[in-house]
Design a protein around this motif. Structure first.
Motif, PDB file in Angstrom:
ATOM      1  N   ARG A  62      35.491  51.835  43.984  1.00  0.00           N
ATOM      2  CA  ARG A  62      36.937  51.651  44.105  1.00  0.00           C
ATOM      3  C   ARG A  62      37.280  50.242  43.648  1.00  0.00           C
ATOM      4  O   ARG A  62      36.571  49.288  43.956  1.00  0.00           O
ATOM      5  CB  ARG A  62      37.408  51.890  45.539  1.00  0.00           C
ATOM      6  CG  ARG A  62      38.888  51.614  45.758  1.00  0.00           C
ATOM      7  CD  ARG A  62      39.360  52.162  47.087  1.00  0.00           C
ATOM      8  NE  ARG A  62      39.399  53.625  47.064  1.00  0.00           N
ATOM      9  CZ  ARG A  62      39.713  54.379  48.115  1.00  0.00           C
ATOM     10  NH1 ARG A  62      40.012  53.815  49.262  1.00  0.00           N
ATOM     11  NH2 ARG A  62      39.732  55.698  48.013  1.00  0.00           N
ATOM     12  N   TRP A  63      38.379  50.123  42.921  1.00  0.00           N
ATOM     13  CA  TRP A  63      38.781  48.849  42.345  1.00  0.00           C
ATOM     14  C   TRP A  63      40.251  48.588  42.609  1.00  0.00           C
ATOM     15  O   TRP A  63      41.023  49.521  42.803  1.00  0.00           O
ATOM     16  CB  TRP A  63      38.551  48.855  40.826  1.00  0.00           C
ATOM     17  CG  TRP A  63      37.135  49.126  40.435  1.00  0.00           C
ATOM     18  CD1 TRP A  63      36.512  50.347  40.390  1.00  0.00           C
ATOM     19  CD2 TRP A  63      36.144  48.169  40.062  1.00  0.00           C
ATOM     20  NE1 TRP A  63      35.198  50.197  40.006  1.00  0.00           N
ATOM     21  CE2 TRP A  63      34.945  48.864  39.790  1.00  0.00           C
ATOM     22  CE3 TRP A  63      36.167  46.775  39.907  1.00  0.00           C
ATOM     23  CZ2 TRP A  63      33.778  48.225  39.391  1.00  0.00           C
ATOM     24  CZ3 TRP A  63      35.008  46.130  39.499  1.00  0.00           C
ATOM     25  CH2 TRP A  63      33.824  46.851  39.252  1.00  0.00           C
ATOM     26  N   VAL A  64      40.622  47.330  42.634  1.00  0.00           N
ATOM     27  CA  VAL A  64      42.025  46.949  42.611  1.00  0.00           C
ATOM     28  C   VAL A  64      42.277  46.369  41.224  1.00  0.00           C
ATOM     29  O   VAL A  64      41.550  45.496  40.758  1.00  0.00           O
ATOM     30  CB  VAL A  64      42.381  45.959  43.739  1.00  0.00           C
ATOM     31  CG1 VAL A  64      41.503  44.714  43.720  1.00  0.00           C
ATOM     32  CG2 VAL A  64      43.863  45.573  43.665  1.00  0.00           C
ATOM     33  N   ARG A  65      43.298  46.896  40.532  1.00  0.00           N
ATOM     34  CA  ARG A  65      43.504  46.579  39.124  1.00  0.00           C
ATOM     35  C   ARG A  65      44.911  46.032  38.888  1.00  0.00           C
ATOM     36  O   ARG A  65      45.830  46.253  39.684  1.00  0.00           O
ATOM     37  CB  ARG A  65      43.315  47.822  38.250  1.00  0.00           C
ATOM     38  CG  ARG A  65      42.008  48.558  38.412  1.00  0.00           C
ATOM     39  CD  ARG A  65      41.862  49.618  37.326  1.00  0.00           C
ATOM     40  NE  ARG A  65      40.834  50.580  37.632  1.00  0.00           N
ATOM     41  CZ  ARG A  65      39.536  50.423  37.398  1.00  0.00           C
ATOM     42  NH1 ARG A  65      39.117  49.286  36.873  1.00  0.00           N
ATOM     43  NH2 ARG A  65      38.665  51.356  37.704  1.00  0.00           N
ATOM     44  N   THR A  66      45.041  45.385  37.741  1.00  0.00           N
ATOM     45  CA  THR A  66      46.335  44.901  37.302  1.00  0.00           C
ATOM     46  C   THR A  66      46.349  44.836  35.776  1.00  0.00           C
ATOM     47  O   THR A  66      45.281  44.646  35.159  1.00  0.00           O
ATOM     48  CB  THR A  66      46.644  43.519  37.906  1.00  0.00           C
ATOM     49  OG1 THR A  66      48.016  43.172  37.672  1.00  0.00           O
ATOM     50  CG2 THR A  66      45.758  42.434  37.307  1.00  0.00           C
ATOM     51  N   SER A  80      46.969  37.556  35.651  1.00  0.00           N
ATOM     52  CA  SER A  80      46.302  38.736  36.206  1.00  0.00           C
ATOM     53  C   SER A  80      45.378  38.350  37.345  1.00  0.00           C
ATOM     54  O   SER A  80      45.354  39.009  38.391  1.00  0.00           O
ATOM     55  CB  SER A  80      45.520  39.457  35.098  1.00  0.00           C
ATOM     56  OG  SER A  80      46.390  39.968  34.121  1.00  0.00           O
ATOM     57  N   LEU A  84      45.614  39.540  41.466  1.00  0.00           N
ATOM     58  CA  LEU A  84      44.522  40.162  42.216  1.00  0.00           C
ATOM     59  C   LEU A  84      44.060  39.281  43.363  1.00  0.00           C
ATOM     60  O   LEU A  84      43.742  39.772  44.457  1.00  0.00           O
ATOM     61  CB  LEU A  84      43.350  40.451  41.272  1.00  0.00           C
ATOM     62  CG  LEU A  84      43.613  41.491  40.182  1.00  0.00           C
ATOM     63  CD1 LEU A  84      42.378  41.636  39.300  1.00  0.00           C
ATOM     64  CD2 LEU A  84      44.000  42.835  40.771  1.00  0.00           C
ATOM     65  N   TYR A 107      38.841  45.494  31.206  1.00  0.00           N
ATOM     66  CA  TYR A 107      38.810  46.649  30.302  1.00  0.00           C
ATOM     67  C   TYR A 107      39.384  46.214  28.958  1.00  0.00           C
ATOM     68  O   TYR A 107      40.526  45.755  28.877  1.00  0.00           O
ATOM     69  CB  TYR A 107      39.645  47.776  30.920  1.00  0.00           C
ATOM     70  CG  TYR A 107      39.899  48.966  30.018  1.00  0.00           C
ATOM     71  CD1 TYR A 107      39.049  50.056  30.024  1.00  0.00           C
ATOM     72  CD2 TYR A 107      41.028  49.004  29.194  1.00  0.00           C
ATOM     73  CE1 TYR A 107      39.312  51.161  29.204  1.00  0.00           C
ATOM     74  CE2 TYR A 107      41.290  50.096  28.380  1.00  0.00           C
ATOM     75  CZ  TYR A 107      40.418  51.168  28.392  1.00  0.00           C
ATOM     76  OH  TYR A 107      40.671  52.255  27.586  1.00  0.00           O
ATOM     77  N   THR A 119      43.118  45.742  31.195  1.00  0.00           N
ATOM     78  CA  THR A 119      43.329  45.542  32.628  1.00  0.00           C
ATOM     79  C   THR A 119      42.260  44.603  33.161  1.00  0.00           C
ATOM     80  O   THR A 119      41.192  44.449  32.560  1.00  0.00           O
ATOM     81  CB  THR A 119      43.262  46.858  33.420  1.00  0.00           C
ATOM     82  OG1 THR A 119      41.962  47.451  33.237  1.00  0.00           O
ATOM     83  CG2 THR A 119      44.335  47.839  32.997  1.00  0.00           C
ATOM     84  N   SER A 121      40.114  43.861  36.876  1.00  0.00           N
ATOM     85  CA  SER A 121      39.813  44.559  38.123  1.00  0.00           C
ATOM     86  C   SER A 121      38.884  43.757  39.020  1.00  0.00           C
ATOM     87  O   SER A 121      37.957  43.096  38.535  1.00  0.00           O
ATOM     88  CB  SER A 121      39.152  45.912  37.840  1.00  0.00           C
ATOM     89  OG  SER A 121      39.935  46.710  36.982  1.00  0.00           O
ATOM     90  N   SER A 142      42.388  51.927  42.323  1.00  0.00           N
ATOM     91  CA  SER A 142      41.913  52.948  41.386  1.00  0.00           C
ATOM     92  C   SER A 142      40.473  53.305  41.702  1.00  0.00           C
ATOM     93  O   SER A 142      39.630  52.413  41.892  1.00  0.00           O
ATOM     94  CB  SER A 142      42.023  52.426  39.954  1.00  0.00           C
ATOM     95  OG  SER A 142      41.513  53.359  39.026  1.00  0.00           O
ATOM     96  N   SER A 144      36.902  54.939  40.558  1.00  0.00           N
ATOM     97  CA  SER A 144      36.090  55.264  39.382  1.00  0.00           C
ATOM     98  C   SER A 144      34.964  56.192  39.810  1.00  0.00           C
ATOM     99  O   SER A 144      34.255  55.897  40.773  1.00  0.00           O
ATOM    100  CB  SER A 144      35.499  53.989  38.760  1.00  0.00           C
ATOM    101  OG  SER A 144      36.513  53.192  38.186  1.00  0.00           O
TER     102      SER A 144
END
Length: 209
Positions: A62-66, A80, A84, A107, A119, A121, A142, A144
């Motif tokens: 599990r990730w926190v993304r922006t 970014s 986060l 990414y 993005t 993360s 998000s 994965s």
């Protein structure tokens, strides 16, 4: 003061914040890689060690993304990272602090479309089973699925150009061996804070098909 803060933030996005944290709650049988340091990181199984890269199978994460806006001066990366970092230090629906983790993953689409936009993360640590929802509309959680990746590691202080070069080298090696992978994007992973001088660890990943 604002300029000083932005410069420090830019240094942080070259690596990650390796402040001392408690050891993550992961299975005793798993030997965490040395390059994760004292911080929690995703669990993987080494499938095969090649001469210049590795094949790894990662568990679901599990990730926190922006979103990440790419620009010449790196200000998009500063913004970014700041979003986060605010999330893990309390800017969320529940005022709950989350430990810093590694790697910080970016990414990077290689072909658009359909690869999408860049993005940044942060990995959500294993100890956080139910992470709170972000309050910033540009930050989101998000999941994965478990995935198989090819990983090329390299050292030193790495700018975006270095990651891009290493990704091209890895892509060439994979093609030469006839290994199938998703070549529309790659992931750049940083493990160190900017103050770590020796034994720095950076990676580029391609998702295996």
């Amino acid at each position: 003061m604002e300029i000083k803060y932005q410069l420090l933030s830019l240094l942080l996005v070259l690596g990650t914040s390796q402040a001392t944290e408690q050891e993550p709650d992961v299975p005793d049988v798993y030997q965490k890689p040395k390059f994760c340091g004292q911080l929690d990181c995703p669990i993987y199984r080494l499938v095969k060690q090649y001469d210049k890269f590795e094949h790894r199978d990662y568990e679901a994460t599990r990730w926190v993304r922006t979103p990440l806006e790419n620009d010449f001066f790196g200000l998009g990366m500063v913004k970014s990272f700041r979003r986060l970092y605010k999330y893990i230090t309390g800017s969320k629906a529940k005022e709950m602090k989350i430990n810093m983790t590694v790697p910080v993953v970016i990414y990077k689409p290689r072909n658009q479309p359909p690869a999408g936009n860049s993005t940044m993360s942060f990995f959500v640590p294993h100890e956080v089973q139910d992470p709170p929802q972000p309050t910033d509309p540009d930050v989101y959680l998000s999941d994965s699925p478990a995935q198989s990746v090819y990983v090329r590691s390299f050292g030193g202080y790495a700018l975006d150009s270095a990651y891009s070069k290493e990704a091209e080298v890895l892509a060439e090696e994979l093609r030469a061996l006839g290994l199938e992978f998703n070549d529309s994007f790659y992931l750049r992973s940083g493990y160190n804070d900017p103050f770590t001088v020796y034994d720095r660890h950076n990676e580029v990943w391609f998702v295996a098909k």
